[in-house]
Design a protein around this motif. Structure first.
Motif, PDB file in Angstrom:
ATOM      1  N   TYR A 752      -1.016 -19.293 -21.080  1.00  0.00           N
ATOM      2  CA  TYR A 752      -1.821 -20.143 -21.863  1.00  0.00           C
ATOM      3  C   TYR A 752      -2.393 -19.309 -22.974  1.00  0.00           C
ATOM      4  N   GLU A 764       4.861 -20.798 -25.044  1.00  0.00           N
ATOM      5  CA  GLU A 764       4.813 -22.577 -23.949  1.00  0.00           C
ATOM      6  C   GLU A 764       4.794 -23.066 -23.216  1.00  0.00           C
ATOM      7  N   LEU A 857      -1.944 -27.363 -26.355  1.00  0.00           N
ATOM      8  CA  LEU A 857      -0.662 -26.753 -26.959  1.00  0.00           C
ATOM      9  C   LEU A 857      -0.032 -28.097 -27.352  1.00  0.00           C
TER      10      LEU A 857
END
Length: 860
Positions: A752, A764, A857
């Motif tokens: 992350y 991601e 995210l």
């Protein structure tokens, strides 16, 4: 794990299936092929593996029930610890033979292991030899038993109770049922200890004769001995059913012989396991199911993704042949990518005749996955605090008598120890005032392990700063030593937990002047305490003047390997009925002034000072001043590198880096930036473990530092490809005595921070992989490792309520333990495997961060 798509009423379907298997086994031989040693050096035939010391006995926490003669029976490990032991039903800390040598003879189809009890000058061999569908187990002595072991030493084998609940046994034709709760008779030895009495004896024992998946026959082969069947749970809740034969006094050569016949269903293959996220997926996540198959299975079936309609009907939205990934450990794997499906709804995955639970594809799927951990798990772990939830009191305010000074030159259990110095002015067993507030129970036990405390505080602070979680669902009062779950009090719960952990850390500096390894039960009988923490001690400070045995108190016999509480036979000790007593039951503080612990604690205090500013300004200021003082102190002395196990801090340079970064963020002083720059070459070899701290420093560092981090990140991404090549989950799956859930979560956190800093290098999906693994995309099974999160999760876990075969909502278990040589395991029906199922606060804190990182995210 997974259910048959056609079995709408499982009990009926299961009964019919079992009936058909029994009929088949009644008319067919018990095996199609004989047992034989395979390339992994254990005995194998369909449905049956017999391991002979594939893992050595003992280890960091002694008897972990992963050694000796073991059985993996139709895919489940059901027996262990086939070895010579000195008690009928040994407990975790009782003596075990030490591994000496292991030899494998493929021609003779045998494995011979040499072991010894050096303290008794006793050496022996355990030999396992395949003979058709039977394994002959024998114990060989070159010399007769030492006199002190006569009547004590015997050959034991332990069978997992959860696999035999509700089943029967036959001993020489006499029948019985395995007790669900221990109920067998007990006797008291001459030493005053209690021992179970065998509840069955004979020469031939058949376990579960009615169940072909669990039927095992043990025959005493010498004709001069007997088999005894005990229930180890009479002594300890984590005990197993024990089959035992005594070694005869005066005998040498072959002194024990058993024939072990493990029933195998002809042609048996393990059913497929469809690995997927129990909580579901955000529409824009990559979505890949990992299908685990028996190594002999024919991977020809089609995989399907079906959508569940409001009327209960299902429609196939994607189907096709899964991609063959390859082999990992003892299984083969397929993958099924359904990332293109993004429409919100309820879905199921199907393969062969297996179907998963329904799961969601939804933009809100990650919004609440972390809430039970904050709402329930962390309050339940709060030490020195009464914790209530509606009608239930999880525990009272325990350990208010903390703590006594542990003695010097002493090695304790659970990896605590002192060298020549204790680094305090307190005498051995003198009360250290001021340690009886703050902190969390470290794990499924009741320790205050400082290294865990500061790790957790630091991760909670990062969660607060990065995601600003202001959820309020719990009342916490430090003044009243009271917490109540599901009762808002107008204050962010995350800040209240940060405050509680910070109080535990600052207490050490106030009372002693530095960080300490921690606080732990002083006596072994207290260590495995189950139930309410308030009953572990009397809550009153030990006063030697009220103890008529004060002069006798010491170590040595206090390390007696027994969990028998001595209080039934002790004197009634005086008490003033308020705050002191003569009862020597207080916990002990181990107090070595190590540099690694000081740095780690200072890092957490520096971080906490930021989070607590505006919430508890006085504590925030004290925490910062303490952290700065520790930095100056450690910078001005030679490091104290005293080290014992995992209680004296991490790697010195890494703990120092944490402190430098946290103080840099807090104060923006140039000296801390210089320290970070100087430490970078020392920590870059373990870049993955330190990347999140290095990235946190980025805004305060120069372009050269950023360039160095970018280069290290590119190297790190290439290292990840090793995980992607090793296993189909693409995450680090550890080996060792403790499963790697914390490592997988840490992997996600690292990814992350690196994705935030270098999104063109770290994708991601590397963050989501870790969560998917914890939520069910992992070997062996597909339930969630976060208790209470997902339709199927681990609900038999190693928490303070494990004796009830229960769980703590929001607790995270370590997960998959890879047992040598090739067996991934997590027991869903037996919570007492600490390496697989023990909750720890460190993983709780890091999971809170990772779950919210995924939200961050996906909502960006």
């Amino acid at each position: 794990m997974i259910s048959k798509t056609s079995a709408l009423f499982w009990p009926l379907a299961g009964a019919l299936a079992a009936a058909s298997i029994v009929t088949a086994c009644a008319t067919q031989p018990s095996s199609e092929t004989p047992l034989a040693l395979n390339d992994w050096e254990y005995f194998e035939r369909p449905g049956v593996n017999v391991l002979a010391f594939s893992s050595p006995p003992g280890g960091m926490f002694f008897d972990s029930k992963t050694s000796g003669i073991e059985i993996i029976h139709h895919g489940e490990r059901t027996a262990t610890n086939g070895d010579v032991r000195l008690l009928h039903t040994p407990e975790q800390w009782d003596g075990m033979g030490e591994f000496v040598d292991r030899s494998v003879d493929p021609d003779a189809q045998s494995v011979t292991t040499t072991l010894a009890y050096p303290e008794h000058d006793f050496t022996y061999q355990v030999k396992a030899t395949a003979q058709g569908d039977t394994v002959r187990l024998s114990v060989h002595l070159d010399q007769p038993l030492p006199e002190e072991l006569e009547g004590e030493a015997g050959f034991n084998m332990e069978f997992l109770p959860a696999e035999y609940f509700g089943k029967s046994y036959l001993v020489d034709g006499r029948s019985g049922n395995f007790p669900r709760h221990p109920s067998g008779p007990m006797e008291t030895t001459e030493e005053g200890l209690t021992e179970p009495v065998a509840f069955a004896r004979g020469s031939t024992l058949v376990l579960a004769p009615e169940d072909p998946e669990r039927k095992v026959t043990v025959r005493e082969a010498t004709g001069d001995n007997e088999l005894m069947l005990f229930d180890g749970r009479n002594k300890a809740q984590n005990g197993w059913y024990v089959v035992r034969s005594m070694i005869p006094a005066g005998a040498s050569g072959t002194v024990i012989e058993w024939d072990l016949e493990v029933n195998g269903i002809p042609g048996w293959q393990r059913e497929p396991v469809i690995g997927y996220s129990q909580v579901g997926y955000h529409p824009r996540q990559d979505k890949t199911a990992v299908i685990e198959l028996d190594k002999n299975a024919n991977p020809e079936s089609e995989a399907r993704l079906v959508r569940v309609k409001p009327d209960g009907d299902r429609e196939t939205v994607q189907s096709g042949r899964p991609e063959h990934w390859g082999e990992y450990l003892r299984y083969q794997y397929l993958t099924f990518d359904f990332s293109e499906v993004t429409e919100p709804g309820l879905y199921q995955l199907e393969y062969d005749d297996q179907s998963t639970q329904a799961f969601r594809i939804d933009p809100e799927v990650h919004e609440d996955t972390w809430q039970l951990t904050l709402d329930v798990f962390f309050p339940v772990q709060m030490d020195h605090t009464k914790v209530r939830e509606a009608y239930r009191v999880w525990h009272g305010a325990g350990h208010l008598d903390d703590a006594l000074q542990a003695p010097a030159n002493y090695e304790h259990f659970d990896l605590f120890a002192h060298g020549e110095e204790t680094d305090t002015d307190f005498e051995a067993f003198e009360h250290i005032p001021g340690l009886n507030y703050g902190g969390w129970h470290d794990a499924g036990d009741y320790d205050i392990r400082t290294q865990s405390q500061y790790f957790t505080v630091q991760h909670l602070v990062h969660t607060w700063e990065q995601f600003q979680i202001d959820r309020d669902n719990t009342t916490v009062s430090q003044e009243k030593r009271y917490a109540e779950i599901h009762r808002p009090d107008g204050k962010p719960d995350l800040l209240q937990q940060i405050e509680h952990g910070t109080l535990g850390l600052i207490a050490q500096h106030r009372a002693i002047g530095h960080a300490i390894p921690g606080i732990v039960a002083g006596h072994l009988y207290q260590y495995p305490h189950l139930g309410d923490a308030v009953t572990k001690t009397d809550g009153k400070v030990y006063n030697p003047e009220q103890d008529p045995h004060a002069d006798e108190r010491g170590v040595g016999e206090m390390y007696e390997p027994s969990t028998v509480d001595p209080t039934p036979t002790e004197d009634v000790l005086p008490s003033d009925n308020t705050v002191t007593s003569g009862k020597f039951d207080d916990r002990w503080a181990f107090t070595t002034n190590t540099s690694a612990l000081n740095y780690g604690s200072a890092a957490a205090l520096a971080a906490a000072s930021r989070a607590l500013r505006g919430y508890n300004d006085e504590l925030a200021q004290e925490s910062l001043e303490t952290a700065e003082s520790v930095w100056e102190y450690e910078q001005g002395r030679e490091p104290n590198r005293f080290r014992v196990g995992n209680t004296t801090g991490g790697r010195l340079e890494e703990e120092q880096l944490k402190t430098a970064v946290e103080l840099l963020i807090t104060t923006e002083e140039a000296k801390y930036a210089e320290a970070v720059r100087e430490l970078l070459p020392q920590v870059e070899e373990r870049f993955g473990a330190n990347a999140f701290m290095l990235v946190l420093a980025l805004p305060h560092m120069d372009e050269a530092y950023a360039s160095d981090l970018e280069a290290l990140t590119r190297e790190y991404r290439e290292q990840i490809r090793e995980h992607e090549a090793e296993n189909p989950y693409g995450v680090p799956i550890t080996r060792g005595g403790w499963a790697g859930g914390g490592t997988v979560i840490g992997f996600g956190i690292t990814n992350y921070w690196l994705h935030k800093a270098f999104p063109e290098i770290i994708e991601e999906d590397l963050v989501f992989r870790s969560l998917n693994f914890m939520f069910g995309t992992h070997p062996d099974s597909n339930y969630s490792f976060v208790s209470g999160v997902g339709p199927k999760s681990q609900t038999h876990a190693y928490g303070m309520n494990r004796a009830d075969l229960a769980f703590i909502p929001g607790g995270i278990i370590p997960g998959i333990l890879v047992l040598s040589p090739d067996y991934p395991e997590n027991k869903s029906n037996w919570p007492f495997f600490w390496g697989q199922n023990e909750y720890v606060i460190t993983v709780g804190g890091s999971y809170l961060f990772l779950a919210n990182a995924a939200r961050d995210l996906l909502n960006d």
